[in-house]
Design an enzyme around this catalytic site. Structure first.
Site, PDB file in Angstrom:
ATOM      1  N   ASN A 286      -1.767 -15.119 -10.992  1.00 27.05           N
ATOM      2  CA  ASN A 286      -0.996 -14.313 -10.042  1.00 27.05           C
ATOM      3  C   ASN A 286       0.350 -15.007  -9.863  1.00 27.05           C
ATOM      4  O   ASN A 286       0.434 -16.046  -9.222  1.00 27.05           O
ATOM      5  CB  ASN A 286      -1.760 -14.238  -8.710  1.00 27.05           C
ATOM      6  CG  ASN A 286      -0.941 -13.589  -7.615  1.00 27.05           C
ATOM      7  OD1 ASN A 286       0.096 -12.968  -7.885  1.00 27.05           O
ATOM      8  ND2 ASN A 286      -1.406 -13.721  -6.381  1.00 27.05           N
TER       9      ASN A 286
ATOM     10  N   LYS B 222       2.817 -14.006  -8.202  1.00 27.41           N
ATOM     11  CA  LYS B 222       3.419 -13.719  -6.890  1.00 27.41           C
ATOM     12  C   LYS B 222       4.891 -13.310  -7.075  1.00 27.41           C
ATOM     13  O   LYS B 222       5.218 -12.651  -8.053  1.00 27.41           O
ATOM     14  CB  LYS B 222       3.249 -14.917  -5.956  1.00 27.41           C
ATOM     15  CG  LYS B 222       1.813 -15.437  -5.923  1.00 27.41           C
ATOM     16  CD  LYS B 222       1.550 -16.379  -4.796  1.00 27.41           C
ATOM     17  CE  LYS B 222       0.154 -16.929  -4.921  1.00 27.41           C
ATOM     18  NZ  LYS B 222      -0.311 -17.577  -3.715  1.00 27.41           N
TER      19      LYS B 222
ATOM     20  N   HIS C 113      -4.885  -8.983  -1.676  1.00 27.46           N
ATOM     21  CA  HIS C 113      -4.601 -10.424  -1.649  1.00 27.46           C
ATOM     22  C   HIS C 113      -4.323 -10.833  -0.201  1.00 27.46           C
ATOM     23  O   HIS C 113      -3.729 -10.068   0.566  1.00 27.46           O
ATOM     24  CB  HIS C 113      -3.392 -10.729  -2.537  1.00 27.46           C
ATOM     25  CG  HIS C 113      -3.195 -12.205  -2.730  1.00 27.46           C
ATOM     26  ND1 HIS C 113      -2.601 -13.001  -1.780  1.00 27.46           N
ATOM     27  CD2 HIS C 113      -3.554 -13.035  -3.746  1.00 27.46           C
ATOM     28  CE1 HIS C 113      -2.585 -14.259  -2.210  1.00 27.46           C
ATOM     29  NE2 HIS C 113      -3.164 -14.300  -3.401  1.00 27.46           N
TER      30      HIS C 113
ATOM     31  N   GLU D  40      -2.204 -12.655   1.114  1.00 26.62           N
ATOM     32  CA  GLU D  40      -0.791 -12.607   1.523  1.00 26.62           C
ATOM     33  C   GLU D  40      -0.396 -11.180   1.893  1.00 26.62           C
ATOM     34  O   GLU D  40       0.409 -10.965   2.804  1.00 26.62           O
ATOM     35  CB  GLU D  40       0.094 -13.203   0.416  1.00 26.62           C
ATOM     36  CG  GLU D  40      -0.053 -14.717   0.364  1.00 26.62           C
ATOM     37  CD  GLU D  40       0.251 -15.356  -0.972  1.00 26.62           C
ATOM     38  OE1 GLU D  40       0.833 -14.699  -1.858  1.00 26.62           O
ATOM     39  OE2 GLU D  40      -0.119 -16.546  -1.136  1.00 26.62           O
TER      40      GLU D  40
ATOM     41  N   GLU E 159     -11.255 -15.664  -2.291  1.00 20.50           N
ATOM     42  CA  GLU E 159     -10.153 -16.607  -2.120  1.00 20.50           C
ATOM     43  C   GLU E 159     -10.080 -17.041  -0.652  1.00 20.50           C
ATOM     44  O   GLU E 159      -9.476 -16.330   0.177  1.00 20.50           O
ATOM     45  CB  GLU E 159      -8.832 -15.944  -2.501  1.00 20.50           C
ATOM     46  CG  GLU E 159      -8.762 -15.511  -3.939  1.00 20.50           C
ATOM     47  CD  GLU E 159      -7.320 -15.444  -4.407  1.00 20.50           C
ATOM     48  OE1 GLU E 159      -6.985 -16.170  -5.344  1.00 20.50           O
ATOM     49  OE2 GLU E 159      -6.534 -14.689  -3.812  1.00 20.50           O
TER      50      GLU E 159
ATOM     51  N   GLY F  10      -2.782 -22.091  -2.192  1.00 20.49           N
ATOM     52  CA  GLY F  10      -1.488 -22.779  -2.198  1.00 20.49           C
ATOM     53  C   GLY F  10      -1.459 -24.054  -1.383  1.00 20.49           C
ATOM     54  O   GLY F  10      -0.393 -24.584  -1.081  1.00 20.49           O
TER      55      GLY F  10
ATOM     56  N   SER G 285      -6.215 -22.847  -5.075  1.00 22.89           N
ATOM     57  CA  SER G 285      -5.876 -24.190  -5.558  1.00 22.89           C
ATOM     58  C   SER G 285      -6.668 -24.609  -6.805  1.00 22.89           C
ATOM     59  O   SER G 285      -6.995 -25.787  -6.975  1.00 22.89           O
ATOM     60  CB  SER G 285      -6.030 -25.226  -4.435  1.00 22.89           C
ATOM     61  OG  SER G 285      -5.105 -24.964  -3.409  1.00 22.89           O
TER      62      SER G 285
END
Ligand code: PEP
Length: 251
Positions: A10, A12, A93, A95, A164, A170, A209
């Site tokens: 991904n 992003k 996702h 985010e 996730e 991250g 991660s």
């Protein structure tokens, strides 16, 4: 027959045409691991150029709208993602859920739109740190999955789930294999409850991660069918090390 592990990058909001050589390098490397399915989800603006640039990789989108067309400034429909040459789209996702207030119902509608457009779909779920600390992770993520999954016959072959944990994305803090195994078992049970025996065939990816050092252990964890990779998918060197952990090179 067991499925090939699926390693998805991904990107992003990273990547312009200047990064296409990196995608080509990933593509050449992926070709050396025929036992591994490899995908990249670049920004929308790079989908068609990346599709032209690669041969082995599946290219995907990072989101799509619930509607097919209309007055939705700045949004992109699943049909447009498909038209750009993508084969899959990521929906839900964390985010997007956090920064764009996407509900489970919206994620489900996006997944349905993607499937209607002929795309494969990766549906992301995951708990926050506070939810894990409170001991609610499995309840929260199980409920998220139940409310985010599209229903209907024949969907399973085009469906992937990604677990996730938000606190692992991250941050460099990877979930312990025991935590991953426990959560994937919950998700598998939910998939079978919803889709019947076919639910056993839905791939469940781990994301958060993942890197060259932890990939092998995570990928060997029960019910882990691959990885969704953010930061480490941006260079061929770091991404191909994860691909290599998923399956040996042919030569
Ligand atoms: C992600 O954003 O889906 C992700 C897993 O990111 P990272 O690998 O950087 O934690």
């Amino acid at each position: 027959m067991p499925q090939r592990p699926y390693i998805v990058g991904n990107w992003k909001m990273n990547g312009t045409r200047a990064q296409l050589p990196e995608a080509r390098a990933i593509d050449r490397g992926a070709a050396r691991h025929p036992g591994v399915r490899v995908g990249i989800a670049p920004p929308f603006t790079l989908i068609s150029a990346m599709v032209e640039a690669v041969q082995e990789l599946t290219v995907g989108g990072q989101d799509c709208h619930t509607q097919t067309a209309g007055a939705f400034t700045g949004d992109v429909s699943a049909a447009m993602v498909k038209d750009a040459g993508a084969g899959f789209v990521i929906v839900g996702h964390s985010e997007r859920r956090a920064m764009h207030a996407e509900s489970d119902a919206a994620v489900r509608a996006k997944a349905e739109a993607a499937l209607d457009a002929g795309l494969e779909v990766i549906i992301c779920v995951g708990e926050s740190e506070a939810q894990r600390d409170a001991g609610d992770a499995e309840m929260v993520v199980g409920a998220q999955l139940e409310a985010s999954l599209p229903r209907g016959d024949g969907l399973v072959p085009r469906l992937t789930v990604a677990y996730e944990p938000v606190w692992a994305i991250g941050t460099g803090r990877v979930a312990a294999p025991s935590e991953v195994a426990a959560m994937h078992a919950v998700l598998r049970a939910k998939l079978i409850a919803i889709y019947g025996d076919e639910g056993a065939n839905v791939r469940i990816l781990y994301g958060g991660s993942v890197n060259a050092s932890n990939a092998a252990e995570l990928l060997a964890t029960p019910e882990v069918g691959g990885a969704l990779v953010g930061g480490a998918s941006l260079t061929a060197e770091s991404f191909l090390a994860i691909v290599a952990a998923a399956g040996p090179a042919a030569d």
